[in-house]
Design an enzyme around this catalytic site. Structure first.
Site, PDB file in Angstrom:
ATOM      1  N   PHE A   1      32.034  42.034  83.223  1.00  0.00           N
ATOM      2  CA  PHE A   1      32.107  42.392  81.749  1.00  0.00           C
ATOM      3  C   PHE A   1      31.674  43.959  81.334  1.00  0.00           C
ATOM      4  CE2 PHE A   1      27.284  41.889  82.511  1.00  0.00           C
ATOM      5  CZ  PHE A   1      26.653  42.991  81.862  1.00  0.00           C
TER       6      PHE A   1
ATOM      7  N   CYS B   1      27.407  49.539  87.816  1.00  0.00           N
ATOM      8  CA  CYS B   1      27.307  48.890  89.231  1.00  0.00           C
ATOM      9  C   CYS B   1      26.900  50.344  89.973  1.00  0.00           C
ATOM     10  CB  CYS B   1      28.317  48.513  89.785  1.00  0.00           C
ATOM     11  SG  CYS B   1      29.767  49.734  89.860  1.00  0.00           S
TER      12      CYS B   1
ATOM     13  N   GLU C   1      18.878  42.579  91.668  1.00  0.00           N
ATOM     14  CA  GLU C   1      19.837  43.624  90.806  1.00  0.00           C
ATOM     15  C   GLU C   1      19.179  43.342  89.281  1.00  0.00           C
ATOM     16  OE1 GLU C   1      24.073  43.047  90.385  1.00  0.00           O
ATOM     17  OE2 GLU C   1      24.433  45.011  89.799  1.00  0.00           O
TER      18      GLU C   1
HETATM   19  P1  NAD Z   1      30.233  37.771  87.425  1.00  0.00           P
HETATM   20  O1  NAD Z   1      30.276  37.977  88.789  1.00  0.00           O
HETATM   21  O2  NAD Z   1      29.376  37.245  86.570  1.00  0.00           O
HETATM   22  O3  NAD Z   1      31.735  37.871  86.796  1.00  0.00           O
HETATM   23  C1  NAD Z   1      33.006  38.860  87.199  1.00  0.00           C
HETATM   24  C2  NAD Z   1      34.037  37.585  86.836  1.00  0.00           C
HETATM   25  O4  NAD Z   1      34.041  36.579  87.708  1.00  0.00           O
HETATM   26  C3  NAD Z   1      34.221  37.258  85.665  1.00  0.00           C
HETATM   27  O5  NAD Z   1      35.707  37.254  85.242  1.00  0.00           O
HETATM   28  C4  NAD Z   1      33.735  35.932  85.526  1.00  0.00           C
HETATM   29  O6  NAD Z   1      34.526  35.189  84.441  1.00  0.00           O
HETATM   30  C5  NAD Z   1      34.048  35.412  86.663  1.00  0.00           C
HETATM   31  N1  NAD Z   1      33.082  34.632  87.239  1.00  0.00           N
HETATM   32  C6  NAD Z   1      31.891  34.248  86.934  1.00  0.00           C
HETATM   33  N2  NAD Z   1      31.340  33.431  87.975  1.00  0.00           N
HETATM   34  C7  NAD Z   1      32.235  32.800  88.468  1.00  0.00           C
HETATM   35  C8  NAD Z   1      32.155  31.725  89.370  1.00  0.00           C
HETATM   36  N3  NAD Z   1      31.002  31.122  89.541  1.00  0.00           N
HETATM   37  N4  NAD Z   1      33.404  31.358  89.793  1.00  0.00           N
HETATM   38  C9  NAD Z   1      34.520  32.031  89.833  1.00  0.00           C
HETATM   39  N5  NAD Z   1      34.630  33.136  88.673  1.00  0.00           N
HETATM   40  C10 NAD Z   1      33.404  33.417  88.272  1.00  0.00           C
HETATM   41  O7  NAD Z   1      29.674  39.575  86.975  1.00  0.00           O
HETATM   42  P2  NAD Z   1      29.350  40.376  85.542  1.00  0.00           P
HETATM   43  O8  NAD Z   1      28.000  39.495  85.115  1.00  0.00           O
HETATM   44  O9  NAD Z   1      30.588  39.924  84.385  1.00  0.00           O
HETATM   45  O10 NAD Z   1      29.344  41.805  85.962  1.00  0.00           O
HETATM   46  C11 NAD Z   1      27.995  42.442  86.414  1.00  0.00           C
HETATM   47  C12 NAD Z   1      28.062  42.236  87.955  1.00  0.00           C
HETATM   48  O11 NAD Z   1      29.180  42.978  88.236  1.00  0.00           O
HETATM   49  C13 NAD Z   1      27.043  43.246  88.596  1.00  0.00           C
HETATM   50  O12 NAD Z   1      26.629  42.482  89.636  1.00  0.00           O
HETATM   51  C14 NAD Z   1      27.640  44.642  88.864  1.00  0.00           C
HETATM   52  O13 NAD Z   1      26.632  45.340  89.962  1.00  0.00           O
HETATM   53  C15 NAD Z   1      29.084  44.264  89.220  1.00  0.00           C
HETATM   54  N6  NAD Z   1      29.959  45.345  89.044  1.00  0.00           N
HETATM   55  C16 NAD Z   1      30.208  45.810  90.259  1.00  0.00           C
HETATM   56  C17 NAD Z   1      31.148  46.803  90.527  1.00  0.00           C
HETATM   57  C18 NAD Z   1      31.428  47.523  91.769  1.00  0.00           C
HETATM   58  O14 NAD Z   1      32.181  48.184  91.873  1.00  0.00           O
HETATM   59  N7  NAD Z   1      31.035  46.936  92.927  1.00  0.00           N
HETATM   60  C19 NAD Z   1      31.720  47.359  89.191  1.00  0.00           C
HETATM   61  C20 NAD Z   1      31.118  46.835  87.917  1.00  0.00           C
HETATM   62  C21 NAD Z   1      30.232  45.582  87.953  1.00  0.00           C
END
Ligand code: NAD
Length: 507
Positions: A159, A291, A392
């Site tokens: 998101f 992130c 985190e």
């Molecule tokens: P999230 O893992 O909850 O969701 C990411 C995606 O996965 C979304 O599209 C969501 O719909 C899907 N999803 C969620 N739970 C799922 C499941 N159980 N099974 C399958 N799909 C699922 O992450 P978020 O809350 O949207 O974003 C924040 C996180 O992303 C933080 O941990 C942040 O550090 C990380 N992030 C990492 C980077 C990087 O480059 N390493 C960049 C941006 C964000």
């Protein structure tokens, strides 16, 4: 935006985008899309059924076969046009991001600009796709290499960067000849749909770029779908593991970028004013929902209290408010659940003896009382065994821990299971050089608190911050979205030598 139709609730409906147009299909539900700055639900996002995903894959498969035959000249011309269109429409895109994510307008423009860097890179994809050639490897025999698209690829996004993170993926995937299915985060889907409209205006053939939204079950279906050849994922580490395990089990190429808990070491010789200013911006920018945010500082050699005081002086001046309001530097966090989790972690750290130097827990923004706001929070002397230190937090919270020496500090940094970005503040070149070699992280900053590489380098962490082999975008992105092929050739008219049963290479 053209993809909206009225729903029974009266709210705007956000659809999918398949085959060059908005697509409703047969949704299994609707996800309420909230404005975090007001706390109000402003739209409903359709959640795709299995049949909707199957349709998207079918369309993408058909489109990819034709798209891969487009010359590099035609593909790069479309990328040039797309790059210009994103620039022309950045105000519209930034407003969508502010309304769904909550970050302030200039930060939204910033993420679009950084995403656009990958489009810039994709306009020169012809350079990145140049193969190798050796002639006369045996008498009259030559070899050359090609890189060809993998087919249909999916991008599953978080998101927090509704425009930039997808743009780390689709420009390179598409420019290298693949079709792309984007699964945006349900909380922040609209930038993806505007992107789809812009690709169409840029002349991309229908079906090459598609957007399909859905729940976890739909993501699992993406990971298992036989018509999808590669998955790029960016999100939290627990989900990255699910994506990696399921995707690989189903024979796909996977890159899964996970969460982070980035540390910066501040050495006693550092310019503390400079460090404090940069630490404040890096910890509290985008309410810590990056992130590459800087949530942890390791203060070395007794400078902790002085550093905390200096960071506080910057942090308490940050203007928090609704993202579109004049002068606002920091918006809300994404939702009520996230706010509650962040407050819970601060409380937990405090109960374990940490000192809250600046407290943003009670912040209320007049006129936006239902927004999910928190003020910048600084917590000093945080115990290493607290959840506040280990988790985190993903909110506007800076944790300060203390170390007596560089060796102790680097030990703390490298004990983190994450290894996304890490920085050091120092004026000692020798220590900085040692740090860049010692630190277990994929992106390293020397007096740079957010060391995010430009798009012609690749982006990625180590350890629990990245599963899979390749970093994202840049040269590693090209590698990820293409398969290598080596072609060995000989022309019979040269009559070099006769066939032989031996495996020995002719010389
Ligand atoms: P999230 O893992 O909850 O969701 C990411 C995606 O996965 C979304 O599209 C969501 O719909 C899907 N999803 C969620 N739970 C799922 C499941 N159980 N099974 C399958 N799909 C699922 O992450 P978020 O809350 O949207 O974003 C924040 C996180 O992303 C933080 O941990 C942040 O550090 C990380 N992030 C990492 C980077 C990087 O480059 N390493 C960049 C941006 C964000």
């Amino acid at each position: 935006m053209t993809q909206s139709t009225p729903a029974a609730s009266g709210l705007r409906t956000i659809t999918h985008w398949i085959d060059g147009k908005p697509y409703e299909g047969s949704p299994i539900g609707r996800f309420p899309v909230e404005n975090p700055g007001t706390g109000e639900v402003e739209a409903e996002l359709l959640q795709a059924s299995d049949a909707d995903l199957d349709y998207a894959v079918e369309v993408a498969t058909r489109a990819q076969k034709e798209w891969a035959k487009y010359s590099l000249a035609k593909r790069t011309a479309i990328m040039f046009r797309m790059r210009d269109l994103v620039l022309e429409h950045q105000d519209e895109m930034a407003r969508l991001i502010v309304a769904e994510h909550g970050k302030n307008y200039s930060d939204a423009i910033g993420e679009i600009q950084r995403g656009r860097e990958t489009l810039d890179f994709a306009t020169a994809i012809n350079l990145a796709l140049k193969g190798e050639y050796s002639y006369d490897i045996s008498t009259g025999v030559d070899i050359h290499t090609l890189r060809q698209p993998v087919g249909v690829v999916a991008g599953i996004c978080p998101f927090n960067f509704p425009a930039m993170v997808p743009m780390w993926m689709h420009p390179i995937a598409i420019a290298t000849g693949n079709a792309f299915i984007l699964k945006p985060a349900s909380m922040t889907p609209s930038a993806a749909l505007l992107t789809a409209e812009l690709y169409q205006e840029a002349g991309l053939p229908d079906g090459v770029f598609n957007v399909v939204s859905g729940n976890r079950k739909m993501v699992t279906k993406v990971l298992e779908h036989p018509g999808i050849n590669a998955i790029s994922f960016v999100g939290s580490t627990p989900v990255a593991h699910i994506v990696q395990d399921t995707g690989v089990t189903h024979g796909k190429r996977v890159q899964a970028l996970g969460g982070a808990n980035n540390h910066a070491i501040v050495m006693p010789d550092a310019d503390l004013d400079f460090a404090a200013q940069h630490i404040s911006a890096a910890a509290f920018g985008a309410a810590g929902e990056r992130c590459m945010a800087l949530p942890v500082v390791v203060a070395v050699g007794g400078i902790g209290p002085d550093l905390a005081r200096r960071v506080k002086a910057h942090a308490e001046r940050i203007k928090v408010g609704y993202g579109m309001d004049e002068g606002v530097e920091m918006g809300p966090v994404i939702d009520a659940k996230s706010k509650e989790k962040i407050i819970g972690l601060i409380n937990e750290g405090e109960s374990k003896g940490a000192e809250v130097v600046l407290d943003g827990r009670g912040l209320v923004i007049t006129g936006h009382e239902n927004g999910h706001f928190l003020g910048p929070t600084i917590v000093d002397n945080v115990p290493l065994d607290s959840e506040l230190y280990r988790e985190e937090v993903f909110g506007p919270v800076l944790v300060i821990v203390h170390a007596d020496s560089y060796d102790e500090a680097i030990g703390i940094v490298n004990s983190s299971p994450y290894g996304n970005g890490s920085a050091i503040f120092t004026n000692d070149g020798g220590v900085a050089r040692r740090f860049q070699l010692d630190v277990e992280a994929g992106m390293v900053g020397i007096n740079v608190p957010i060391p995010t590489p430009v798009a012609y380098y690749s982006f990625g962490g180590w350890k629990e911050s990245l599963l899979g082999d390749t970093h994202i975008h840049g040269p590693e992105g090209v590698k990820f979205y293409t398969r290598a092929k080596a072609v060995t050739s000989r022309w019979p008219s040269e009559k070099t030598y006769a066939a032989t049963m031996s495996f020995q290479r002719e010389e």
